[in-house]
Scaffold this active site. Structure first.
Site, PDB file in Angstrom:
ATOM      1  CG  HIS A   1      -3.342   2.986 -29.892  1.00 43.80           C
ATOM      2  ND1 HIS A   1      -3.110   2.405 -28.538  1.00 43.80           N
ATOM      3  CD2 HIS A   1      -2.036   3.385 -30.337  1.00 43.80           C
ATOM      4  CE1 HIS A   1      -1.720   2.701 -28.015  1.00 43.80           C
ATOM      5  NE2 HIS A   1      -1.124   2.968 -29.285  1.00 43.80           N
TER       6      HIS A   1
ATOM      7  CG  ASN B   1      -1.007   5.970 -21.963  1.00 40.59           C
ATOM      8  OD1 ASN B   1      -1.387   5.178 -21.564  1.00 40.59           O
ATOM      9  ND2 ASN B   1      -0.894   5.846 -23.580  1.00 40.59           N
TER      10      ASN B   1
ATOM     11  CD  GLU C   1       0.387   3.062 -24.018  1.00 39.10           C
ATOM     12  OE1 GLU C   1       1.432   3.503 -24.246  1.00 39.10           O
ATOM     13  OE2 GLU C   1      -0.615   3.006 -24.832  1.00 39.10           O
TER      14      GLU C   1
HETATM   15  C1  BGC Z   1       1.668   4.749 -27.209  1.00 46.62           C
HETATM   16  C2  BGC Z   1       2.343   3.393 -27.706  1.00 46.62           C
HETATM   17  C3  BGC Z   1       3.937   3.419 -27.781  1.00 46.62           C
HETATM   18  C4  BGC Z   1       4.577   3.842 -26.321  1.00 46.62           C
HETATM   19  C5  BGC Z   1       5.896   3.839 -26.362  1.00 46.62           C
HETATM   20  C6  BGC Z   1       2.654   5.409 -26.227  1.00 46.62           C
HETATM   21  O1  BGC Z   1       2.845   6.699 -26.142  1.00 46.62           O
HETATM   22  O2  BGC Z   1       0.543   4.732 -26.909  1.00 46.62           O
HETATM   23  O3  BGC Z   1       1.713   3.022 -28.714  1.00 46.62           O
HETATM   24  O4  BGC Z   1       4.270   2.255 -28.260  1.00 46.62           O
HETATM   25  O5  BGC Z   1       3.825   5.250 -26.174  1.00 46.62           O
HETATM   26  O6  BGC Z   1       6.515   4.535 -27.211  1.00 46.62           O
END
Ligand code: BGC
Length: 500
Positions: free
Chosen positions: A138, A325, A396
């Site tokens: 990551h 994500n 995410e």
């Molecule tokens: C990333 C994270 C980041 C989050 C919010 C994602 O794209 O994987 O590391 O903190 O976005 O900005």
């Protein structure tokens, strides 16, 4: 809540409509080593590209902070795992720091203290009934790797494989969910294209494509290694991609519809097509557009590297699931005004599109994130259509603000996005789990500590970095315990209270 649902079924109370999550659907929270652990130079950890960049020039971070301590997870993980049980997580997504395991990045010297840390961490998760969901990379590349060109040097593929092997040897018996690489798009585009993330290199139009090929090969070789040598460990292994939904600015204009589709292929397709499509190569449109531009610009060949037949064969199908994500959406257009908008050569110039957001979309305090819940349904449906309905984990999803405990804006965001994700599930998308970004406020890359995404507030002015639950922690706990999304929110973007 359970009683309420039971009474609903029995018809004893009038029920608001809601959505039941499917049997076996998993809920988690996500994090990453660099953003959480701290202990940047303790117990033998070597420097990563972020340590070096920030220590050399603190002004690259908005609030001039560092991640030297971050949330201090390294020392505090036992207490933090209690918070995870408090919100009822099925899994916790964390990443392993390459330079904590291999201080220089090379496999000749393994840092036993690093192995012990992750080993204990994983044991503690399991002891608390939380499934470890581990990301191998990551964004925190060991500095030495970068000195050799980092992700633009094809040699990185073998070095990554050496590292992955050590990871599987040490943790594979206990970890059943693996993400090889988190979001190759920013790794390549921000790190080597526009230079807004470590290693802060501006090699735009060339560096990001060299990186893309090497990331794909590192991912695929890791998958192959797992299938050949570690299959007995019985885990699932995938990759996490960034997936903004791209909506045509004017959906009745053919040009804008094409522009949105092209951009989707440049963003997501560059990584998703080789792994998840039947052709197993970079998207045809992307190959054609970059090749044509390159020739016009006087390059003797396309700036997008080719994948050989063997490489296509290796990469195609190299994932048990797609991690997505999902945060936001953009509007995409193509007209005369796009000419000259971007540096030449560059990834964005190659795509040749304008990107903006709708004025009506509520914004967060982070320009990248707008409140567009229906975009989640659309991106998931598109992935289903383009890639033959792969198994997806939403790895995410989260909303930043400036802090405060009464984070109704975050609750509304999470409820609305979960509702939209469920809409996609009901329309046949194979989404198996959802992970919120993030458990607690952490180091947000170039935004330092200015963006608060946490279900828990971290008081960075207190010596113990005290964690306190926000309203969203309570909300998420309701979801994880009832497996039910009550329709007591009006899932309508106009009603969101934006706390910025
Ligand atoms: C990333 C994270 C980041 C989050 C919010 C994602 O794209 O994987 O590391 O903190 O976005 O900005």
């Amino acid at each position: 809540m359970q009683v309420y649902i039971l009474l609903c079924f029995l018809g004893a109370v009038t029920c608001q409509q809601g959505r039941q999550f499917p049997e076996g659907f998993l809920f988690g929270a996500s994090s990453s080593a660099y953003q959480y652990e701290g202990a940047w130079n303790e117990d033998g950890r070597g420097p990563s590209i972020w340590d070096v960049a920030i220590h050399n020039k603190q002004s690259v971070i908005t609030d001039r902070s560092t991640a030297d301590i971050a949330t201090n997870l390294y020392h505090n993980y036992k207490n933090d795992i209690k918070l995870m049980t408090e919100v009822g997580l099925d899994f916790f997504r964390f990443s392993i720091s390459w330079s904590r395991i291999l201080p220089t990045g090379f496999a000749n010297k393994i840092n036993q203290a690093g192995i012990d840390y992750y080993s204990n961490f994983i044991d503690e998760l399991i002891k608390n009934d939380i499934t470890p969901f581990a990301t191998i990379y990551h964004w925190d590349l060991p500095e030495k790797m970068q000195e050799m060109g980092g992700w633009t040097n094809p040699a990185i593929v073998d070095f990554f494989l050496d590292y992955a092997k050590i990871i599987f040897d040490n943790f594979g018996e206990r970890v059943k969910f693996w993400v090889t690489i988190n979001e190759p798009e920013p790794v390549c585009n921000n790190g080597y294209g526009t230079g807004i993330h470590a290693p802060f290199l501006n090699l735009s139009g060339i560096g990001e494509y060299m990186c893309a090929k090497n990331v794909l090969l590192a991912h695929a070789r890791t998958y192959e290694l797992y299938q050949k040598k570690y299959k007995y460990q019985n885990g699932k292994i995938g990759i996490t991609l960034m997936s903004e939904w791209l909506e045509p600015y004017n959906s009745s204009a053919a040009e804008d519809r094409q522009a949105a589709y092209d951009m989707l292929l440049f963003n997501l397709g560059i990584f998703a097509d080789p792994i998840f499509s039947k052709t197993g190569d970079f998207p045809q449109i992307v190959k054609k557009m970059v090749a044509e531009k390159s020739l016009k610009q006087g390059f003797p060949r396309s700036r997008l590297p080719t994948l050989s037949e063997d490489e296509v064969e290796l990469i195609r199908g190299s994932a048990d699931f797609m991690g997505l994500n999902i945060y936001s959406s953009n509007l995409v257009y193509r007209n005369e005004s796009v000419r000259g908008m971007y540096p030449v050569p560059s990834f964005k110039d190659d795509a040749g599109v304008g990107i903006t957001v709708a004025r009506s979309w509520p914004r967060s305090n982070f320009e990248r994130i707008q409140f567009v819940p229906w975009g989640a349904t659309k991106i998931l449906m598109k992935v289903k259509e383009l890639y033959d309905n792969p198994t997806v984990y939403v790895t995410e999803n989260g909303w930043p603000n400036n802090g405060g405990f009464d984070d109704e804006d975050r609750v509304h965001f999470l409820a609305s996005y979960l509702n939209s994700i469920m809409e996609a599930v009901n329309r046949g998308c194979d989404v198996r789990g959802y992970s919120v970004w993030t458990l607690m406020d952490c180091f947000e890359w170039i935004n330092g500590y200015t963006l608060k995404f946490g279900l828990y507030q971290v008081d960075y002015s207190s010596p113990n970095l005290t964690r306190t639950a926000r309203k969203s922690a309570e909300f998420y706990k309701n979801i994880t315990t009832t497996r039910y999304l009550l329709r007591d929110y009006d899932y309508n973007e106009r009603d969101v209270v934006v706390n910025i």
